[in-house]
Design a protein around this motif. Structure first.
Motif, PDB file in Angstrom:
ATOM      1  N   GLY A   1      59.081 169.668   2.434  1.00  0.00           N
ATOM      2  CA  GLY A   1      58.636 168.320   2.125  1.00  0.00           C
ATOM      3  C   GLY A   1      59.713 167.609   1.328  1.00  0.00           C
ATOM      4  O   GLY A   1      60.625 168.219   0.778  1.00  0.00           O
ATOM      5  N   ASP A   2      59.593 166.304   1.241  1.00  0.00           N
ATOM      6  CA  ASP A   2      60.606 165.520   0.550  1.00  0.00           C
ATOM      7  C   ASP A   2      60.289 165.318  -0.927  1.00  0.00           C
ATOM      8  O   ASP A   2      61.002 164.601  -1.628  1.00  0.00           O
ATOM      9  CB  ASP A   2      60.793 164.175   1.245  1.00  0.00           C
ATOM     10  CG  ASP A   2      59.506 163.353   1.291  1.00  0.00           C
ATOM     11  OD1 ASP A   2      58.498 163.753   0.664  1.00  0.00           O
ATOM     12  OD2 ASP A   2      59.511 162.302   1.958  1.00  0.00           O
TER      13      ASP A   2
ATOM     14  N   ALA B   1      60.347 179.759   0.057  1.00  0.00           N
ATOM     15  CA  ALA B   1      60.961 179.811  -1.273  1.00  0.00           C
ATOM     16  C   ALA B   1      60.322 178.830  -2.267  1.00  0.00           C
ATOM     17  O   ALA B   1      60.015 179.217  -3.393  1.00  0.00           O
ATOM     18  CB  ALA B   1      62.458 179.576  -1.167  1.00  0.00           C
ATOM     19  N   PRO B   2      60.080 177.568  -1.903  1.00  0.00           N
ATOM     20  CA  PRO B   2      59.445 176.669  -2.872  1.00  0.00           C
ATOM     21  C   PRO B   2      58.021 177.122  -3.233  1.00  0.00           C
ATOM     22  O   PRO B   2      57.558 176.870  -4.347  1.00  0.00           O
ATOM     23  CB  PRO B   2      59.414 175.312  -2.165  1.00  0.00           C
ATOM     24  CG  PRO B   2      60.401 175.402  -1.069  1.00  0.00           C
ATOM     25  CD  PRO B   2      60.502 176.855  -0.699  1.00  0.00           C
ATOM     26  N   CYS B   3      57.343 177.790  -2.304  1.00  0.00           N
ATOM     27  CA  CYS B   3      55.994 178.298  -2.583  1.00  0.00           C
ATOM     28  C   CYS B   3      56.051 179.353  -3.688  1.00  0.00           C
ATOM     29  O   CYS B   3      55.163 179.425  -4.542  1.00  0.00           O
ATOM     30  CB  CYS B   3      55.362 178.897  -1.326  1.00  0.00           C
ATOM     31  SG  CYS B   3      55.204 177.740   0.048  1.00  0.00           S
ATOM     32  N   ARG B   4      57.088 180.141  -3.675  1.00  0.00           N
ATOM     33  CA  ARG B   4      57.261 181.196  -4.683  1.00  0.00           C
ATOM     34  C   ARG B   4      57.571 180.574  -6.045  1.00  0.00           C
ATOM     35  O   ARG B   4      57.118 181.047  -7.076  1.00  0.00           O
ATOM     36  CB  ARG B   4      58.362 182.163  -4.253  1.00  0.00           C
ATOM     37  CG  ARG B   4      58.037 182.852  -2.925  1.00  0.00           C
ATOM     38  CD  ARG B   4      59.175 183.712  -2.402  1.00  0.00           C
ATOM     39  NE  ARG B   4      59.279 184.968  -3.118  1.00  0.00           N
ATOM     40  CZ  ARG B   4      58.486 186.017  -2.924  1.00  0.00           C
ATOM     41  NH1 ARG B   4      57.513 185.948  -2.035  1.00  0.00           N
ATOM     42  NH2 ARG B   4      58.655 187.117  -3.623  1.00  0.00           N
TER      43      ARG B   4
ATOM     44  N   ALA C   1      55.145 170.819   7.021  1.00  0.00           N
ATOM     45  CA  ALA C   1      55.600 170.570   5.646  1.00  0.00           C
ATOM     46  C   ALA C   1      54.940 171.543   4.678  1.00  0.00           C
ATOM     47  O   ALA C   1      53.804 171.370   4.280  1.00  0.00           O
ATOM     48  CB  ALA C   1      55.305 169.134   5.245  1.00  0.00           C
ATOM     49  N   VAL C   2      55.671 172.585   4.337  1.00  0.00           N
ATOM     50  CA  VAL C   2      55.164 173.608   3.425  1.00  0.00           C
ATOM     51  C   VAL C   2      56.182 173.752   2.305  1.00  0.00           C
ATOM     52  O   VAL C   2      57.373 173.869   2.593  1.00  0.00           O
ATOM     53  CB  VAL C   2      54.989 174.952   4.167  1.00  0.00           C
ATOM     54  CG1 VAL C   2      54.533 176.042   3.228  1.00  0.00           C
ATOM     55  CG2 VAL C   2      54.000 174.801   5.313  1.00  0.00           C
TER      56      VAL C   2
ATOM     57  N   GLY D   1      56.033 168.959  -0.522  1.00  0.00           N
ATOM     58  CA  GLY D   1      57.140 169.702  -1.093  1.00  0.00           C
ATOM     59  C   GLY D   1      56.724 170.363  -2.396  1.00  0.00           C
ATOM     60  O   GLY D   1      55.553 170.376  -2.777  1.00  0.00           O
ATOM     61  N   GLU D   2      57.706 170.924  -3.068  1.00  0.00           N
ATOM     62  CA  GLU D   2      57.469 171.667  -4.301  1.00  0.00           C
ATOM     63  C   GLU D   2      56.913 170.754  -5.391  1.00  0.00           C
ATOM     64  O   GLU D   2      57.406 169.650  -5.601  1.00  0.00           O
ATOM     65  CB  GLU D   2      58.790 172.286  -4.756  1.00  0.00           C
ATOM     66  CG  GLU D   2      58.685 173.204  -5.933  1.00  0.00           C
ATOM     67  CD  GLU D   2      60.036 173.791  -6.305  1.00  0.00           C
ATOM     68  OE1 GLU D   2      60.309 173.894  -7.512  1.00  0.00           O
ATOM     69  OE2 GLU D   2      60.818 174.132  -5.384  1.00  0.00           O
TER      70      GLU D   2
END
Length: 192
Positions: A40-41, A88-91, A156-157, A175-176
């Motif tokens: 995501g942006d 990676a951003p989920c982590r 978008a995850v 996004g994150e």
């Protein structure tokens, strides 16, 4: 005459190329980095109560076997976080989500993860690694994602939604997440 034609062609090419804008999704696809998701942006969208659409009709099963229906969202602010273990951003955001879950659970806010790809063992290992205590949907069939189509882009995850007490989307983060931003979005929904 050929020179004039060449100049016209060059001007036309320059003019058309100026119309083409860099597409972030196309750029990610061309990168060839094999990350298997479209980031995501980072955009944050808030929806005024008068502009919110109908309550989301989420029906699904959590990894622990519990069935969830739209009635489970009524009267509670709900945070839905779309994730999978290799993202990676989920982590990065997992500890933030757990921290906010602990902070808001006594105010009646419920958190659900929506796992889009992983088998139960992988999802449980992720939960254990990051100390997550809120449950996640097993959404490999895309049922939860389909219920929020038009709100959450399918690739978008991570994406995080805040639902108001009526089950309507009050905010979305593509996004994150940033801790302070999500905390403010949850607090605003709680205060309504």
């Amino acid at each position: 005459m050929l020179a004039a034609g060449g100049l016209t062609l060059a001007a036309l090419t320059l003019g058309l190329s100026a119309c083409a804008q860099e597409d972030a999704l196309a750029k990610q696809a061309r990168a060839g980095d094999n990350k298997n998701y479209v980031a995501g942006d980072g955009s944050v969208t808030e929806f005024a109560a008068t502009d919110r659409k109908a309550p989301v009709q989420v029906t699904g099963t959590l990894f622990n076997g519990t069935a969830v229906t739209p009635a489970d969202f009524q009267g509670k602010v709900t945070v839905l976080n779309f994730w999978f273990a290799a993202c990676a951003p989920c982590r990065v955001e997992a500890p933030i989500l757990e921290d906010l879950h602990q902070e808001f659970k006594d105010q009646g806010v419920q958190f659900f993860g929506v796992n889009l790809r992983d088998e139960k063992a992988t999802a449980e290992a992720f939960d254990k690694t990051f100390g997550l205590t809120y449950p996640s949907f097993d959404d490999k069939d895309g049922g939860v994602l389909l219920a929020v189509s038009g709100i959450v882009p399918p690739g978008a995850v991570p994406t995080t939604l805040v639902l108001d007490k009526q089950g309507r989307v009050s905010a979305r983060v593509l996004g994150e997440i940033e801790r302070g931003t999500l905390k403010a979005l949850i607090a605003a929904a709680v205060a309504e």
